[in-house]
Design a protein around this motif. Structure first.
Motif, PDB file in Angstrom:
ATOM      1  N   ALA A   1      56.770  35.545  -7.356  1.00 40.18           N
ATOM      2  CA  ALA A   1      57.688  34.409  -7.402  1.00 40.18           C
ATOM      3  C   ALA A   1      57.264  33.291  -6.466  1.00 40.18           C
ATOM      4  O   ALA A   1      57.848  32.207  -6.495  1.00 40.18           O
ATOM      5  CB  ALA A   1      59.103  34.863  -7.037  1.00 40.18           C
ATOM      6  N   ALA A   2      56.251  33.540  -5.638  1.00 45.09           N
ATOM      7  CA  ALA A   2      55.866  32.580  -4.609  1.00 45.09           C
ATOM      8  C   ALA A   2      54.649  31.775  -5.050  1.00 45.09           C
ATOM      9  O   ALA A   2      53.795  32.265  -5.804  1.00 45.09           O
ATOM     10  CB  ALA A   2      55.556  33.314  -3.309  1.00 45.09           C
ATOM     11  N   PRO A   3      54.531  30.540  -4.591  1.00 48.87           N
ATOM     12  CA  PRO A   3      53.342  29.747  -4.914  1.00 48.87           C
ATOM     13  C   PRO A   3      52.120  30.274  -4.172  1.00 48.87           C
ATOM     14  O   PRO A   3      52.234  31.033  -3.202  1.00 48.87           O
ATOM     15  CB  PRO A   3      53.728  28.340  -4.440  1.00 48.87           C
ATOM     16  CG  PRO A   3      54.765  28.554  -3.393  1.00 48.87           C
ATOM     17  CD  PRO A   3      55.517  29.784  -3.789  1.00 48.87           C
ATOM     18  N   ALA A   4      50.957  29.881  -4.629  1.00 49.70           N
ATOM     19  CA  ALA A   4      49.700  30.335  -4.021  1.00 49.70           C
ATOM     20  C   ALA A   4      49.433  29.537  -2.748  1.00 49.70           C
ATOM     21  O   ALA A   4      48.677  28.552  -2.750  1.00 49.70           O
ATOM     22  CB  ALA A   4      48.552  30.179  -5.020  1.00 49.70           C
ATOM     23  N   LEU A   5      50.059  29.957  -1.661  1.00 46.75           N
ATOM     24  CA  LEU A   5      49.895  29.314  -0.362  1.00 46.75           C
ATOM     25  C   LEU A   5      49.348  30.335   0.630  1.00 46.75           C
ATOM     26  O   LEU A   5      49.285  31.532   0.339  1.00 46.75           O
ATOM     27  CB  LEU A   5      51.251  28.782   0.139  1.00 46.75           C
ATOM     28  CG  LEU A   5      51.965  27.778  -0.766  1.00 46.75           C
ATOM     29  CD1 LEU A   5      53.365  27.487  -0.232  1.00 46.75           C
ATOM     30  CD2 LEU A   5      51.160  26.481  -0.873  1.00 46.75           C
TER      31      LEU A   5
END
Length: 326
Positions: A249-253
């Motif tokens: 669910a998280a962006p690719a950071l």
């Protein structure tokens, strides 16, 4: 439009009748410990209406079965959530289902069913969700608990406080489980107005009203999927992943471990230690089944942040999380 099958209405009416009589009448029938498990099996088989009707009729004659009240309250919570999932349409509506859930769970609390207090708290969190969807985050962030509610176990509130203080002020905190979401809501009651924006990625993906309100709170386009919305937010404010948040669910950071969360930016100074005093106290008493579930959250946090081990060893003793073992 979602339709409610006919057995639901008698079940609701019997629930109201039974709850009104509880304070005046002694139980007229013997408690049958098989009823609550039978109802749970029916619900798992997709027969929730039949299960509700079974419990309503049974509780009208045996109103001191706390486990039956607990199951009935849980089923009404499920109905309220189905109302959200089906486009906020149907009769009864979600808020009414939550009223029925509260009525049933109040009886479970009266009969000292341990999980009754927790699920009663879940009902209030779901009511706060309705407030959020009706009025927006600026109203919901000032929410306070009703004074007549039973107190949530202190070790669950403590977990929420630890999660909230792990996310910098102005940050967006993703929660990955119902326990995390409930603990954060109760932990936030002492911090109103809340300076951290809690987000449930599952609701953001499936509930159109929730997405619109939370997108407005984050200042992003509500048509963006959750990953892209959070990527846009991360340019201006910290994004925090709770221990059980699905990384999908998280962006690719680049995620940096900090206290109980993973941060989207370098960690700030950390002057305060986490507290597990309430968890330690509850574990010594050993009565609540929720101790294990709360421990799992701390276990998960230690997987990402080995520095937590020094704080958690006081509680875990000879059985620390795997990440804390030599």
């Amino acid at each position: 439009m979602r339709r409610t099958s006919p057995p639901a209405v008698p079940g609701l009416l019997v629930l109201l009748l039974a709850s009104a009589l509880v304070s005046r009448l002694a139980a007229q029938g013997a408690i049958d410990p098989s009823v609550a498990p039978r109802a749970a099996a029916l619900e798992r088989a997709g027969e929730r209406r039949t299960a509700i009707d079974l419990l309503g009729r049974y509780l009208a004659t045996a109103p001191d079965d706390g486990q039956a009240w607990l199951q009935l309250g849980r089923f009404y919570l499920f109905d309220a959530r189905d109302w959200h999932q089906h486009g906020h349409r149907g009769d009864p509506d979600g808020p009414l289902y939550l009223d029925f859930a509260a009525t049933a769970l109040d009886q479970a609390v009266r009969l000292s069913v341990d999980s009754g207090v927790v699920f009663r708290g879940v009902t209030e969190v779901d009511r706060a969700l309705v407030t959020l969807e009706d009025s927006g985050w600026d109203v919901a962030r000032y929410a306070s608990a009703r004074p007549d509610l039973p107190a949530m176990p202190a070790f669950i509130v403590e977990l929420g406080a630890n999660l909230l203080t792990s996310c910098p002020a102005g940050g967006v905190l993703l929660t990955g489980s119902e326990l995390e979401a409930v603990s954060v809501w109760y932990g936030a009651l002492a911090r109103a107005p809340l300076d951290v924006l809690p987000i449930r990625p599952d609701l953001y993906a499936t509930d159109s009203l929730y997405r619109q309100r939370m997108a407005a709170a984050m200042g992003v386009d509500p048509s963006l999927p959750v990953q892209r919305a959070l990527a846009a937010v991360a340019a201006d404010r910290a994004v925090c992943l709770s221990p059980n948040t699905d990384i999908a669910a998280a962006p690719a950071l680049t995620w940096v471990p900090f206290r109980m969360v993973r941060l989207s930016r370098p960690a700030p100074p950390d002057p305060d230690a986490l507290s597990v005093a309430e968890l330690l106290k509850a574990s010594r008493q050993g009565r609540s089944p929720w101790i294990r579930d709360v421990r799992v959250v701390y276990d998960s946090a230690a997987r990402y942040n080995a520095l937590l081990c020094s704080s958690l060893l006081l509680y875990f003793g000879d059985t620390p999380p795997a990440a804390c073992r030599p």
